[in-house]
Design a protein around this motif. Structure first.
Motif, PDB file in Angstrom:
ATOM      1  N   VAL B  16       0.835  -1.210   0.000  1.00 35.23           N
ATOM      2  CA  VAL B  16       0.000   0.000   0.000  1.00 35.23           C
ATOM      3  C   VAL B  16       0.870   1.261   0.000  1.00 35.23           C
ATOM      4  O   VAL B  16       0.524   2.266  -0.627  1.00 35.23           O
ATOM      5  N   GLY B  20       0.398   4.099  -2.875  1.00 36.06           N
ATOM      6  CA  GLY B  20       0.161   5.519  -2.591  1.00 36.06           C
ATOM      7  C   GLY B  20       1.229   6.403  -3.210  1.00 36.06           C
ATOM      8  O   GLY B  20       0.922   7.444  -3.812  1.00 36.06           O
ATOM      9  N   ALA B  86      -3.414   0.503   6.688  1.00 37.28           N
ATOM     10  CA  ALA B  86      -3.679   1.785   7.343  1.00 37.28           C
ATOM     11  C   ALA B  86      -2.381   2.479   7.743  1.00 37.28           C
ATOM     12  O   ALA B  86      -2.227   3.701   7.572  1.00 37.28           O
ATOM     13  N   THR B  89      -0.816   4.187   4.797  1.00 36.73           N
ATOM     14  CA  THR B  89      -1.418   5.455   4.377  1.00 36.73           C
ATOM     15  C   THR B  89      -0.928   6.599   5.260  1.00 36.73           C
ATOM     16  O   THR B  89      -0.809   7.733   4.788  1.00 36.73           O
ATOM     17  N   VAL B  92       2.335   7.643   3.715  1.00 32.99           N
ATOM     18  CA  VAL B  92       2.096   8.365   2.456  1.00 32.99           C
ATOM     19  C   VAL B  92       1.636   9.789   2.752  1.00 32.99           C
ATOM     20  O   VAL B  92       2.064  10.742   2.092  1.00 32.99           O
ATOM     21  N   ARG B  93       0.784   9.936   3.773  1.00 28.52           N
ATOM     22  CA  ARG B  93       0.317  11.288   4.144  1.00 28.52           C
ATOM     23  C   ARG B  93       1.477  12.192   4.545  1.00 28.52           C
ATOM     24  O   ARG B  93       1.419  13.409   4.345  1.00 28.52           O
ATOM     25  N   VAL B  98      -1.615  14.770   0.185  1.00 28.18           N
ATOM     26  CA  VAL B  98      -2.819  13.982  -0.040  1.00 28.18           C
ATOM     27  C   VAL B  98      -4.045  14.878  -0.218  1.00 28.18           C
ATOM     28  O   VAL B  98      -5.017  14.504  -0.897  1.00 28.18           O
ATOM     29  N   GLY B 171      -7.103   1.253   1.883  1.00 31.10           N
ATOM     30  CA  GLY B 171      -6.014   2.220   1.779  1.00 31.10           C
ATOM     31  C   GLY B 171      -6.333   3.339   0.791  1.00 31.10           C
ATOM     32  O   GLY B 171      -6.065   4.517   1.065  1.00 31.10           O
ATOM     33  N   LEU B 172      -6.929   2.990  -0.347  1.00 28.80           N
ATOM     34  CA  LEU B 172      -7.281   4.005  -1.341  1.00 28.80           C
ATOM     35  C   LEU B 172      -8.321   4.975  -0.788  1.00 28.80           C
ATOM     36  O   LEU B 172      -8.278   6.178  -1.078  1.00 28.80           O
ATOM     37  N   LEU B 174      -8.644   5.715   2.476  1.00 34.07           N
ATOM     38  CA  LEU B 174      -7.956   6.537   3.487  1.00 34.07           C
ATOM     39  C   LEU B 174      -7.099   7.630   2.844  1.00 34.07           C
ATOM     40  O   LEU B 174      -6.842   8.664   3.462  1.00 34.07           O
ATOM     41  N   LEU B 175      -6.653   7.395   1.605  1.00 37.01           N
ATOM     42  CA  LEU B 175      -5.834   8.392   0.912  1.00 37.01           C
ATOM     43  C   LEU B 175      -6.667   9.347   0.058  1.00 37.01           C
ATOM     44  O   LEU B 175      -6.128  10.235  -0.597  1.00 37.01           O
TER      45      LEU B 175
END
Lengths: 229, 229, 229, 229
Positions: B16, B20, B86, B89, B92-93, B98, B171-172, B174-175
């Motif tokens: 994930v 992201g 999770a 993500t 990634v944030r 994002v 995950g998608l 959450l992003l």
């Protein structure tokens, strides 16, 4: 030992040579990670039977912590890898206009995180595919290791350049791609990540060194638990 | 069991994380599927000998229906996969903006069909290459599974985003790449497809569990039917 | 036999589904061959242990001529492959605007030559990697077969579209990518090439069916000729 | 011997055919190296069990120096490889407008260095993955060899065109891609590199021909030194 060190030197030389050639303009553009992963895969499959094909001081550190390399090998491999990387940058300098390179300016926190995470992934993959009993004799270890680097290069190459390897980081500094003042980020993040992956690997006994674990076939679901082979 | 869950968490985390990073601008452009397939292949080859390397609740459901995972493993794996997604993500944030992501607006019918078909293909491939007796000991299972995802991402990524995996779909969401109101499409399509693939696999005995079937070598055409080995 | 036919149908379905999705606008652009090769590789590794994973009437013809399939299998496989291809085109019609496709206008002579040559290469590779004694038990057959198609698609896709497979050609006609009046070029070139590759394979005994030939290890240079194992 | 020569001819034919088709406009653009590597991988996996799958006079020279080919094979293979390459250029001439090709003007020193280095890498990889005892029975040799060529094409293709193979260089001259006056650069650099790689391989006993060396598993770190299997 001599031939192990030469194999490490040759492999790291071609890895850093390819990186310099495909990253510096005119290079391979968006396909640069594929070229880098390709030569890494080839050198791993070529040299694995002699030296273990580390080509990366963080990998050698982890193999040492996993007790599959001696302290003498740790020092020798590190030297051979750095010499191979340095020789490669001399060749790149003769083929490319290195003076025109615009250096990256990696943001410290984000670059450290990016390098730590994907070096952790890389070393975690290496230890599992190349040193675990459940994976003995496989033909995929070079693919798995190389594509971790390919994925990391696409995922965080825009942040740190995507070294995941102190010898590569030294090569990037020698080519002016990474400023010398940022080298410590790579050395620290890569070596810490290698150590962290080795400690997790050892703590969970992912190498299945303890004789009481289930068989690999049971674990992969090829056989119901406890059923004889 | 603990180490199986950690391996599932680690693998889903890096899957994930890579998704992201390569999907959100600036990402890997048209090569994003190759990066995603690359990290999935690496994590499958790394973790297969410990946990079976599912990294996907639809795969775990199918392995459970194929009677190669217990109900406790089904629950534990699902939890570890969702926690890994999770956590990824959150990283990634910290590395990407994002807030600037423009969410997909997947058309319900087409997205359901796209997710159902390629998750079916994915699970059908997993069960055959990783749990069938005729494929024991192979070195290609990670390649086959990863390239199903690569092909699906190119084939229907423009319709549904190409999750084929409920943990990835979470995950998608959450992003902000997939709207929360569309999550049910992915959960339903992916889990139904996993169950359908397992039922077909079991009904046709593609795992060759019944002892009367021909040998794998006869079936692959390496030997005329009935000729001794 | 039933499960062999279902495996052939499933594999050809996902092959033609992927082709339609990545070729018709908006598709995968220059990476379309990689997606097509990817799903072919996955389906070959998944189905090889059951049906031999032909997914191509020209391959089935060659396996029949190499005496590794019966006449009943030849007919059944051809039927399953064509049904799978046709079903896939129905799904593509529901996901893509097929009416807007601009058909190719393949030049007869060049398209025949292009289809003949790369179908010959494809079948020559299949017979060697999947039916020769010197290659028993390998994990690379799907890679070798799929990358023949990838290479052919880049090499001559601009001339003929790159089918190398009568079931794919029928799918391309049903999707309006190839005009119906050109279908004979593909059927003739692909089946003739499959037969030619099988005849060469048999004439040279590339399958090493005759017991007097040297061992595979001698032939690959792993051992000097005549030295015991 | 006859079938070995035909296998060498067929493999080199499809290699040079693919090169001509993907390099000459309209070709495969930045993905050309992937197509070339793909067909090379396929032909290596297909022909390895018969001829060793050299398709490259520099490889045959190195295998001869490594004492895994006779002098008669050296001459025969070279002839078959050159005939295969020449036949392929005739097909490319019938499918492409060869008259419109703008020839490269390779800079002598840089082209020699580029061709020497990556041919050395290629032959070093071939000897290790296909002729070393520690790599017997692997399924990755074609991947390793092909991706050395892919990496080299991206790394130095802009300098020399990326032949790494005298038969390919002859093909490039016949197609007008390389001027005839530059052919000697390729012949000299490629053959010298092949000889150098073979001499290094022999000097270090990378093939593990001497019986006193450690086992391959010890060397790959799968087992602590001296521990029984």
């Amino acid at each position: 030992m001599t031939r192990k060190l030469i194999v490490e030197l040759v492999g790291t030389f071609f890895l850093v040579l390819t990186i310099g050639q495909v990253v510096i303009d005119p290079g391979a553009g968006t396909l640069a990670p594929l070229a880098i992963g390709g030569v890494l895969m080839a050198m791993i499959f070529a040299g694995g039977h002699i030296s273990g094909a580390h080509y990366n001081p963080a990998v050698t550190l982890a193999v040492f912590l996993r007790r599959r390399a001696t302290a003498a090998e740790l020092g020798g491999y590190w030297g051979a890898q750095i010499v191979g990387a340095a020789l490669a940058t001399a060749v790149v300098r003769s083929l490319k206009n290195v003076a025109a390179v615009t250096p990256l300016d990696p943001p410290t926190g984000a670059a450290f995180l990016a390098e730590f995470l994907f070096t952790f992934a890389l070393v975690y993959v290496v230890l599992n595919v190349a040193t675990a009993r459940g994976n003995e004799g496989n033909s995929h270890y070079g693919l798995a290791i190389a594509f971790t680097v390919v994925a990391g290069a696409y995922a965080v190459g825009g942040i740190s350049g995507g070294a995941f390897n102190p010898a590569v980081a030294i090569g990037l500094v020698l080519l002016g791609i990474v400023p010398g003042g940022s080298l410590w980020i790579y050395l620290a993040a890569n070596l810490l990540a290698g150590a962290a992956a080795a400690l997790l690997f050892n703590a969970l006994d992912l190498g299945d060194d303890k004789p009481t674990s289930a068989t690999a076939e049971e674990q992969r679901g090829l056989r119901p638990p406890g059923e004889p082979a």
